[in-house]
Design a protein around this motif. Structure first.
Motif, mmCIF file in Angstrom:
data_model
loop_
_atom_site.group_PDB
_atom_site.id
_atom_site.type_symbol
_atom_site.label_atom_id
_atom_site.label_comp_id
_atom_site.label_asym_id
_atom_site.label_seq_id
_atom_site.Cartn_x
_atom_site.Cartn_y
_atom_site.Cartn_z
ATOM 1 N N ASP A 126 0.839 -1.200 0.000
ATOM 2 C CA ASP A 126 0.000 0.000 0.000
ATOM 3 C C ASP A 126 0.874 1.250 0.000
ATOM 4 N N PHE A 127 1.054 1.828 -1.183
ATOM 5 C CA PHE A 127 1.930 2.994 -1.307
ATOM 6 C C PHE A 127 1.251 4.278 -0.829
ATOM 7 N N GLY A 128 -0.016 4.161 -0.474
ATOM 8 C CA GLY A 128 -0.701 5.299 0.133
ATOM 9 C C GLY A 128 -0.628 5.250 1.655
ATOM 10 N N GLY A 129 -0.070 4.175 2.185
ATOM 11 C CA GLY A 129 -0.065 3.968 3.633
ATOM 12 C C GLY A 129 1.309 4.156 4.250
ATOM 13 N N ALA A 130 1.440 3.660 5.487
ATOM 14 C CA ALA A 130 2.695 3.808 6.230
ATOM 15 C C ALA A 130 3.664 2.680 5.895
ATOM 16 N N PHE A 131 4.932 2.988 6.037
ATOM 17 C CA PHE A 131 5.987 2.016 5.722
ATOM 18 C C PHE A 131 5.978 0.858 6.716
ATOM 19 N N GLU A 132 5.898 1.191 7.999
ATOM 20 C CA GLU A 132 5.936 0.175 9.052
ATOM 21 C C GLU A 132 4.532 -0.281 9.425
ATOM 22 N N PRO A 133 4.386 -1.540 9.836
ATOM 23 C CA PRO A 133 5.383 -2.595 9.709
ATOM 24 C C PRO A 133 5.157 -3.480 8.477
ATOM 25 N N THR A 134 3.894 -3.512 8.021
ATOM 26 C CA THR A 134 3.525 -4.499 6.993
ATOM 27 C C THR A 134 4.170 -4.204 5.652
ATOM 28 N N ASN A 135 4.118 -2.935 5.252
ATOM 29 C CA ASN A 135 4.672 -2.606 3.940
ATOM 30 C C ASN A 135 6.174 -2.833 3.891
ATOM 31 N N VAL A 171 23.018 -1.708 -6.923
ATOM 32 C CA VAL A 171 21.768 -2.322 -6.466
ATOM 33 C C VAL A 171 21.663 -2.262 -4.949
ATOM 34 N N HIS A 172 22.783 -2.520 -4.302
ATOM 35 C CA HIS A 172 22.745 -2.580 -2.843
ATOM 36 C C HIS A 172 22.619 -1.199 -2.197
ATOM 37 N N CYS A 173 22.798 -0.161 -2.978
ATOM 38 C CA CYS A 173 22.586 1.180 -2.449
ATOM 39 C C CYS A 173 21.111 1.419 -2.120
ATOM 40 N N ALA A 174 20.256 0.659 -2.762
ATOM 41 C CA ALA A 174 18.830 0.880 -2.571
ATOM 42 C C ALA A 174 18.347 0.157 -1.328
ATOM 43 N N GLY A 175 17.857 0.899 -0.353
ATOM 44 C CA GLY A 175 17.299 0.287 0.848
ATOM 45 C C GLY A 175 15.792 0.202 0.743
ATOM 46 N N ALA A 176 15.184 -0.553 1.658
ATOM 47 C CA ALA A 176 13.741 -0.782 1.595
ATOM 48 C C ALA A 176 12.931 0.515 1.708
ATOM 49 N N SER A 177 13.357 1.417 2.595
ATOM 50 C CA SER A 177 12.551 2.628 2.765
ATOM 51 C C SER A 177 12.645 3.514 1.524
ATOM 52 N N MET A 178 13.831 3.495 0.900
ATOM 53 C CA MET A 178 13.995 4.269 -0.328
ATOM 54 C C MET A 178 13.096 3.706 -1.450
ATOM 55 N N LEU A 179 13.019 2.396 -1.511
ATOM 56 C CA LEU A 179 12.191 1.769 -2.547
ATOM 57 C C LEU A 179 10.707 2.061 -2.294
#
Ligand SMILES: *[C@@H]1O[C@H](CO)[C@@H](O)[C@H](O)[C@H]1NC(C)=O
Length: 255
Positions: A176-185, A224-232
């Protein structure tokens, strides 16, 4: 002829922007050549931290890294289109070979016009419900980057990324890109990121590349490894907002 990568990058961009659209063979439709919103300027979302960006040795590495980041942008775009049109997200595009391509490389056999997002066809309902969104999506999917051929065929890595992008559409649709990052996304983004890295690592560690390709692959790994989950996840939010704000339609809809 060997040119420093920054010069080659600029050259390739110029070609990308200026080249005449050459029709491509096969059943693919020609989509309009639309310069990418983010293709020229440095962007935190696209490139990660500046030091990672500076490690980008060749366009090929950038291209590979972009295929992950842009996949999340794409996910956000699909979510917003689904909300606008009431067509279920997972129905909007199917996996499979690309149906759209904006250009051939125009640079001869050493270069490929390589897809950033490689997925199959768009659900026919979208054209009926919102023709301009349909065109914009077609152009987005058709977008290619010129990269040296080695990047596109590196020991099948490009093909594996194609399969990843097509095969993970239903997973992508659960974020859900309209929602919050933590925890599920966060968990969902990390699962996809891990899968992608596995593909890259497998090819980096396969050990039988020629010297030059080996160093390119190492650099690809760094990028590739520069990309972290929150950035994605942020990249996905950008895609989502781009549709909501109307910028997606304005920018990509050139029919
Ligand atoms: C198509 O979608 C865009 C973006 O959400 C929206 O602004 C526009 O009003 C829609 N057009 C129609 C005909 O529904």
């Amino acid at each position: 002829m060997y040119l420093p990568s920054s010069i080659r990058f600029t050259l390739m961009l110029s070609v990308l922007w200026l080249s005449v659209i050459v029709s491509v063979s096969g059943a693919r439709q020609k989509s309009q050549l639309v310069p990418d919103v983010a293709s020229t300027a440095y962007s935190e979302t696209l490139h990660g931290e500046r030091k990672c960006y500076n490690l980008r040795v060749r366009d090929a590495n950038q291209h590979i890294a972009t295929r992950l980041t842009r996949y999340f942008v794409f996910g956000g775009i699909l979510q917003a289109i689904a909300e606008q049109t009431q067509i279920p997200r997972e129905d909007l595009v199917s996996g499979g070979p690309s149906q759209n391509q904006d250009q051939s490389s125009g640079r001869g056999p050493k270069y490929h016009a390589a897809h950033v997002i490689r997925v199959g066809s768009i659900d026919g309902r979208l054209k009926q419900k919102n023709a301009s969104l349909n065109t914009a999506l077609q152009n987005y999917i058709g977008h290619t980057q010129n990269v040296i051929k080695a990047a596109n065929v590196w020991h099948g890595v490009a093909g594996q990324i194609d399969l990843f992008q097509s095969g993970k559409l239903s997973e992508l649709a659960k974020i859900d890109f309209g929602g919050a990052f933590e925890p599920t996304n966060r968990r969902k983004v990390e699962d996809l990121m891990t899968e992608f890295r596995k593909i890259i690592d497998t090819h980096v560690n396969s050990g039988n590349q020629a010297q030059e390709e080996q160093s390119e692959l190492d650099a690809a790994k760094i990028a590739v490894h520069c990309a972290g989950a929150s950035m994605l996840f942020e990249a996905g939010k950008e895609g989502y907002q781009m549709v909501k704000s109307g910028n997606f339609e304005t920018h990509y809809e050139k029919s």
